[in-house]
Design a protein around this motif. Structure first.
Motif: not given
Length: 144
Positions: A110-126, A128-131, A137-141
């Protein structure tokens, strides 16, 4: 048995993952006198201090794995020797390594970010600014 071996021999390299000696010893516990058959390489494991006596047939063995099996009084077989000894696979245990353990498998599903998905996104770095912002996070909206 022979059909399964033939099918596994013709698989891609991805589908013939290696099996460590530790896992092999764990899977063969209580199966004395049987031959472990692995279609793939058998690798050594430094975490295993005492290697039990094993009869193992595999595609290949690392030098250290072969040495520790032979030191424990076991034996390393090739598939042609196995065919001579047990043509129909009697007294053998067919094992395979972890096929889904590759890092790339984390990104499938399942696509990352979709509810009940534990799929890892393809991210350039890990960092603070990346996904890590809204929806993550609850603290961000809100958090999905």
């Amino acid at each position: 048995f022979n059909k399964v071996i033939l099918k596994r021999l013709n698989m891609t390299r991805k589908s013939k993952p290696s099996l460590s000696l530790q896992k092999l010893a764990k899977l063969m516990a209580g199966k004395d006198g049987k031959i472990a058959v692995v279609v793939g390489p058998v690798t050594d494991d430094k975490r295993l201090y005492e290697v039990p006596k094993l009869s193992v047939c595999a595609m290949r063995f690392t030098e250290t794995a072969r040495a520790s099996i032979l030191k424990a009084g076991g034996e390393c077989l090739t598939f042609d020797k196995l065919a001579m000894r047990s043509p129909l696979g009697k007294g053998t245990v067919l094992l395979r390594g972890p096929v889904k353990a590759r890092e790339s498998e984390r990104h499938f599903g399942k696509a990352p970010g979709v509810p009940h998905s534990s799929t890892a996104p393809h991210v350039r770095a890990k960092g603070r600014k990346f996904e890590k912002a809204r929806g993550k996070r609850s603290s961000r909206g809100y958090k999905v």
